[in-house]
Design an enzyme around this catalytic site. Structure first.
Site, mmCIF file in Angstrom:
data_model
loop_
_atom_site.group_PDB
_atom_site.id
_atom_site.type_symbol
_atom_site.label_atom_id
_atom_site.label_comp_id
_atom_site.label_asym_id
_atom_site.label_seq_id
_atom_site.Cartn_x
_atom_site.Cartn_y
_atom_site.Cartn_z
ATOM 1 N N SER A 152 0.842 -1.192 0.000
ATOM 2 C CA SER A 152 0.000 0.000 0.000
ATOM 3 C C SER A 152 0.887 1.257 0.000
ATOM 4 O O SER A 152 1.745 1.407 -0.881
ATOM 5 C CB SER A 152 -0.963 -0.049 1.189
ATOM 6 O OG SER A 152 -1.929 0.970 1.117
ATOM 7 N N ARG A 213 -13.024 7.103 7.908
ATOM 8 C CA ARG A 213 -12.509 5.732 7.905
ATOM 9 C C ARG A 213 -13.504 4.779 7.256
ATOM 10 O O ARG A 213 -13.124 3.903 6.476
ATOM 11 C CB ARG A 213 -12.212 5.295 9.335
ATOM 12 C CG ARG A 213 -11.763 3.853 9.480
ATOM 13 C CD ARG A 213 -10.453 3.601 8.755
ATOM 14 N NE ARG A 213 -9.932 2.276 9.084
ATOM 15 C CZ ARG A 213 -8.837 1.767 8.540
ATOM 16 N NH1 ARG A 213 -8.165 2.465 7.643
ATOM 17 N NH2 ARG A 213 -8.410 0.572 8.889
ATOM 18 N N ASP A 294 -8.742 -4.905 -6.491
ATOM 19 C CA ASP A 294 -8.287 -3.722 -5.760
ATOM 20 C C ASP A 294 -8.909 -2.460 -6.360
ATOM 21 O O ASP A 294 -8.639 -2.101 -7.502
ATOM 22 C CB ASP A 294 -6.759 -3.638 -5.819
ATOM 23 C CG ASP A 294 -6.172 -2.614 -4.848
ATOM 24 O OD1 ASP A 294 -6.909 -1.716 -4.412
ATOM 25 O OD2 ASP A 294 -4.975 -2.723 -4.550
ATOM 26 N N HIS A 324 -7.982 -4.423 -1.827
ATOM 27 C CA HIS A 324 -6.729 -3.763 -1.448
ATOM 28 C C HIS A 324 -6.128 -4.365 -0.181
ATOM 29 O O HIS A 324 -4.915 -4.325 0.014
ATOM 30 C CB HIS A 324 -6.980 -2.268 -1.243
ATOM 31 C CG HIS A 324 -5.736 -1.463 -1.032
ATOM 32 N ND1 HIS A 324 -4.819 -1.231 -2.036
ATOM 33 C CD2 HIS A 324 -5.235 -0.852 0.075
ATOM 34 C CE1 HIS A 324 -3.823 -0.500 -1.571
ATOM 35 N NE2 HIS A 324 -4.044 -0.269 -0.293
ATOM 36 N N ASP A 325 -6.950 -4.918 0.678
ATOM 37 C CA ASP A 325 -6.465 -5.505 1.927
ATOM 38 C C ASP A 325 -5.933 -6.925 1.759
ATOM 39 O O ASP A 325 -5.638 -7.608 2.754
ATOM 40 C CB ASP A 325 -7.582 -5.514 2.977
ATOM 41 C CG ASP A 325 -7.743 -4.174 3.674
ATOM 42 O OD1 ASP A 325 -6.891 -3.291 3.467
ATOM 43 O OD2 ASP A 325 -8.719 -4.007 4.427
#
Length: 348
Positions: A152, A213, A294, A324-325
Site C-alpha cells: 500500500s 474511515r 483492488d 486492497h487488503d
C-alpha cells in the site's frame, strides 16, 4: 501507533550493519529486538528544511542482510512480535522465524511514518519518507538493504527509495502500490479529508474521523465481500431503517479514532495523493503485486508501472475477495510471493 523514546534501549549502530550474506544461516544468533528514535534534519520536497524524528524497530538474525518492511498509513514500526516485544505486530503472518520474511535469515527494520504522531503538520511527500529511511540507515551503519518490502503506502515509498537510492537496494517488492494515485481514488480521499476538516470546524472531529474511515474501508474491500457480508435485509421501523453494514462501521470507527489523530490522518492521506514517481527512474530488480479486485490501486496502473520500469521486474497477479487488503488477508498467497522474491534476492 507510536512508541515513546523512553522505551528505547541503548544500542551500538555498528553492530547492526549488514555483513557478508554467506554468513547468514539459521544457526546465527537472533538478537533481542531493538527500538530507537533518531532526530534528523530533512530537506522535505514541499515543506522545506525540517527537524523530524524517526522511530524505528529492528529484529532478527545477528549480522544478516537487512530487509525494510513498511505497510499502509496505519502501519507502524512494530511489524511482528519478538521475545523482547511480545505484542502482536501488524504483519505477524509474514514476519518472524521461518515465515516468508524470515528473522532467522534476515534483520527486519521498520519505522513509524513521518507524521504518524501528528507532530508534523506539513505536506509530507512519499519521497520524504524514503529519504528518512535512507538517513536512518546511515545512522545505523547499514550501507545496503537486501530488500525493501512495501504494501500500500509502503509500496509507494519503496518506489521512491528505489528511484532515489538505487545503490542501497538489492530488490524491491511493491504490493498494491503504484507510481501514482489514480485520480478517481484521489477524489475519494479528498472527500474523506473534507469530512474530517468539517468535523474539526463543527466540534465533531472524532465522529468525522470515524466517518472518513468508513468511507475509506468501502474502497479497501471488494464488492463481492460486501455482497457476502452485508446483503441481509435491513431492520425497518417507522422512524428509520438500519442496515447491516452500519454495525460494521460502528465497530471499526472507534478503533481507528483511538489510534489515529486527525492531523496524522489528514497529512498521511494527502501524502498518498502526492505520489509521483517516473517508472523509468527505477532500475532496481522489482516484484510487483496486483490484486484484480483492488479498487484503490487499479490493476491497470500496475501494468503501466511494470511496463515502464527500467530494471528487471515481475508482475504477480492475484484475485482476492479482500481487494486492497489482500496483503493482510491472503496470507498463503502473499507469503509465497514474498518467499520467492527474497529467495531470488538472497541468491543474487
Amino acid at each position: 501507533m507510536s512508541f515513546s523514546p523512553a522505551s528505547c534501549p541503548a544500542h551500538d549502530p555498528a553492530s547492526l550493519a549488514a555483513i557478508d550474506p554467506s554468513t547468514c544461516c539459521p544457526t546465527t544468533p537472533v538478537l533481542p529486538a531493538t527500538r530507537g528514535v533518531r532526530d534528523l534534519t530533512l530537506a522535505m520536497r514541499h515543506a522545506g528544511i525540517r527537524r523530524v524524528q524517526v522511530a524505528w524497530e529492528m529484529q532478527g538474525c545477528a549480522g544478516s542482510p537487512v530487509v525494510v518492511v513498511q505497510g499502509g498509513i496505519s502501519a507502524h514500526r512494530h511489524v511482528a512480535s519478538s521475545e523482547h516485544f511480545s505484542e502482536p505486530g501488524w504483519w505477524q503472518a509474514q514476519v518472524g522465524p521461518q515465515r516468508a520474511i524470515d528473522t532467522l535469515r534476515h534483520r527486519v527494520l521498520a519505522i513509524d511514518w513521518l507524521g504518524a504522531d501528528g507532530s508534523l503538520d506539513a505536506c509530507i511527500d512519499p519521497a520524504d519518507q524514503a529519504d528518512a529511511i535512507a538517513a536512518l540507515l546511515d545512522h545505523l551503519g547499514i550501507a545496503r538493504l537486501r530488500a525493501y518490502v512495501g504494501a500500500s503506502y509502503g509500496a509507494m515509498v519503496g518506489l521512491h527509495f528505489a528511484a532515489r537510492h538505487p545503490a542501497r537496494l538489492g530488490r524491491l517488492v511493491a504490493i498494491s502500490g503504484a507510481h501514482r494515485s489514480h485520480p478517481q481514488v484521489t477524489a475519494l480521499r479528498v472527500i474523506q479529508r473534507r469530512i474530517v476538516a468539517l468535523g474539526r470546524s463543527e466540534g465533531g472531529v472524532r465522529e468525522a474521523l470515524a466517518l472518513a474511515r468508513a468511507l475509506a474501508v468501502i474502497g479497501y474491500r471488494s464488492d463481492r465481500e460486501f455482497e457476502q457480508r452485508f446483503a441481509a435485509a435491513p431492520q425497518v421501523e417507522p422512524a428509520q431503517a438500519r442496515f447491516v453494514v452500519e454495525d460494521y462501521f460502528d465497530a471499526i470507527g472507534p478503533k481507528f479514532v483511538a489510534r489515529f489523530c486527525p492531523t496524522a490522518y489528514l497529512r498521511l492521506s494527502e501524502s498518498i495523493d502526492l505520489q509521483d514517481v517516473d517508472p523509468s527512474s527505477i532500475s532496481v530488480a522489482t516484484d510487483l503485486v496486483a490484486v484484480r479486485e483492488d479498487q484503490i490501486v487499479p490493476e491497470a496502473d500496475l501494468f503501466t508501472l511494470a511496463e515502464g520500469l527500467r530494471g528487471r521486474s515481475r508482475l504477480h497477479r492475484i484475485e482476492s475477495l479482500y481487494g486492497h487488503d489482500a496483503f493482510l488477508k491472503e496470507e498463503s498467497r502473499i507469503g509465497a510471493i514474498l518467499t520467492e522474491a527474497l529467495t531470488r534476492s538472497d541468491a543474487a
